[in-house]
Write an enzyme that holds these catalytic residues in place. Structure first.
Site, PDB file in Angstrom:
ATOM      1  N   ASP A  14      21.322  -9.386  22.684  1.00 31.87           N
ATOM      2  CA  ASP A  14      20.675  -8.192  23.230  1.00 31.87           C
ATOM      3  C   ASP A  14      20.921  -7.106  22.191  1.00 31.87           C
ATOM      4  O   ASP A  14      21.187  -7.411  21.011  1.00 31.87           O
ATOM      5  CB  ASP A  14      21.261  -7.840  24.607  1.00 31.87           C
ATOM      6  CG  ASP A  14      20.422  -6.814  25.370  1.00 31.87           C
ATOM      7  OD1 ASP A  14      19.393  -7.202  25.930  1.00 31.87           O
ATOM      8  OD2 ASP A  14      20.797  -5.629  25.397  1.00 31.87           O
ATOM      9  N   LYS A  34      24.125 -11.088  32.915  1.00 27.53           N
ATOM     10  CA  LYS A  34      24.135 -10.175  31.766  1.00 27.53           C
ATOM     11  C   LYS A  34      25.579  -9.877  31.408  1.00 27.53           C
ATOM     12  O   LYS A  34      26.488 -10.005  32.233  1.00 27.53           O
ATOM     13  CB  LYS A  34      23.395  -8.871  32.080  1.00 27.53           C
ATOM     14  CG  LYS A  34      22.811  -8.186  30.870  1.00 27.53           C
ATOM     15  CD  LYS A  34      21.576  -8.888  30.317  1.00 27.53           C
ATOM     16  CE  LYS A  34      20.998  -8.125  29.135  1.00 27.53           C
ATOM     17  NZ  LYS A  34      19.734  -8.735  28.668  1.00 27.53           N
TER      18      LYS A  34
END
Length: 448
Positions: free
Chosen positions: A169, A129
């Site tokens: 995201d 991430k």
């Protein structure tokens, strides 16, 4: 106290001592640790290999400065992050988030969750991430382009098709992915598989935009069917008005449910006639407006400030699709008082630990994020496959693959829960199914 329980507590204490202020990360770890003791009791080899401590320490953390010029010519600086958490089953895979709240704790929590989510898809992708505390709201396209180019100039040193494949995201949609890919291509060449969520005219996949929202609806549908329920006749509350929420609204309504709410960071709307996803999409994706605009255009809708989870309105199913920890313990009680019998998570960790405990005490059907919102990364991996094969599948083919993946995720979670005698606990089932796959891969590869 069993050896497994003692081991879990010891590892958690080690992590808490190392990172005492990383509350989101500790919360994500606790969510997994409290469910896997039965696995450790049956598999002492995981304890002997110290899998938990190895699994909770990222393989690599990259933090860097991102200097960029605003439209007034002023030099600005943000922080950039990439956490390459675990590559036991494939290259790191996970989104980039642009939001003022982004810090190392949040990126680590998201990366840790991503390990299990990616494992559940059945596809060969590890967990990672990244992101920045840059806020795209209120920025011009040129400012966002300059930021993305600076961000990718540094990030490009650490990613690659077989190493680490970022995606979007919160705050990173098609516009941002385009700027990021353009800079990567300029620096490293046209490796189209290095980013997913790309535009259709330069390597993107059909159905990628819809994937997380559609996948949430498919997963929820499986959970309903397993409990002799179905979407037709159900009133559904959804939070958020971004990519996940928009397409969850669309697919839920196609499956027969009526979505009556959506929201943004300012407030929420209730539309008793059913939310029109096309209007929400126009407002949020095209005009980049606020959800209040929906109530200004739709006579049957009313706008309220605050959290949708504080609303006093009847619904049967709750699908939180906004952000982490958006539902507190008290809001979970309110959700139940409103009539909800089902919660499935479209956002990452939207329910606080107190909220989850409240769901479980009330015997709600609860689909955790790592299972319910895995559709986005699943289709990202399908995009990688198409890029590698120089092919482009039809929308229907990708959508059918997505639906099958979500059905398999639910089935594997149920099977894992049954195997370890926690039947009906979809949280434990998802954690166990994801954990055992990654742990076995780590054991097979030795102490690395």
């Amino acid at each position: 106290m069993s050896q497994a329980t003692d081991y879990v507590q010891h590892v958690y204490q080690v992590i808490e001592h190392r990172d005492p202020n990383q509350t989101e990360f500790l919360e994500a770890i606790n969510d997994v640790f409290k469910t896997i003791t039965p696995v450790l009791e049956q598999h002492p080899e995981y304890i002997e290999a110290n899998i938990l401590e190895r699994l909770t320490e990222p393989e690599r953390i990259i933090q860097f400065r991102v200097p960029w010029l605003d439209d007034a010519g002023h030099a600005r600086v943000n922080r950039g992050f990439r956490v390459q958490f675990n590559s036991a089953i494939g290259p790191y895979k996970g989104g980039l988030r642009l939001h003022p709240s982004v810090n190392l704790s949040i990126v680590k929590f998201l990366g840790f969750e991503q390990i299990f989510k990616n494992a559940l898809t059945g596809l060969p992708i590890g967990g990672g991430k990244g992101g920045s505390d840059f806020d795209p709201k209120g920025k011009s396209d040129n400012e966002i382009m300059r930021f993305c180019q600076s961000f990718m100039t540094e990030l490009s040193k650490y990613i690659g098709l077989d190493t680490d494949v970022p995606a979007g995201d919160i705050g990173v949609g098609g516009r941002e992915i385009g700027f990021l890919y353009g800079q990567y291509k300029r620096l490293r060449g046209a490796d189209r598989g290095v980013l997913t969520g790309k535009g259709l005219n330069y390597g993107g996949s059909l159905a990628r935009t819809e994937a997380t929202g559609y996948g949430l609806a498919y997963y929820t549908n499986e959970m309903l069917k397993a409990n002799q329920l179905s979407f037709p006749g159900q009133r559904v509350a959804i939070s958020g008005a971004g990519n996940v929420a928009i397409y969850a609204i669309q697919k839920v309504e196609e499956l027969g449910g009526k979505v009556i709410t959506c929201s943004d960071s300012n407030g929420y709307v209730i539309d008793e006639n059913g939310i029109d996803f096309k209007i929400v999409k126009q407002i949020k994706e095209v005009e980049r407006g606020r959800i209040k605009d929906y109530a200004d255009r739709v006579a049957s809708a009313s706008y309220y400030e605050g959290s949708v989870w504080d609303a006093q309105v009847a619904y049967d199913i709750a699908l939180p699709c906004a952000t982490q920890n958006e539902i507190s313990g008290d809001q979970a009680k309110n959700l139940i008082a409103n009539g909800a019998k089902v919660v499935a998570e479209g956002a990452n960790m939207p329910s606080s630990p107190e909220a989850i405990a409240t769901y479980q005490a009330a015997s709600l059907l609860y689909g955790p994020a790592k299972a319910a919102n895995a559709g986005g990364v699943a289709v990202s991996a399908l995009e990688m496959s198409q890029n590698s094969m120089r092919l482009s599948w039809t929308f229907e083919e990708v959508d059918n693959r997505l639906k099958q993946i979500m059905q398999d995720i639910f089935a594997h979670s149920v099977a894992a829960a049954d195997e370890y005698h926690v039947s009906g606990d979809y949280l434990s089932g998802a954690n166990i199914a994801g954990f055992t796959k990654v742990a076995d891969a780590m054991l097979a590869q030795g102490l690395v």
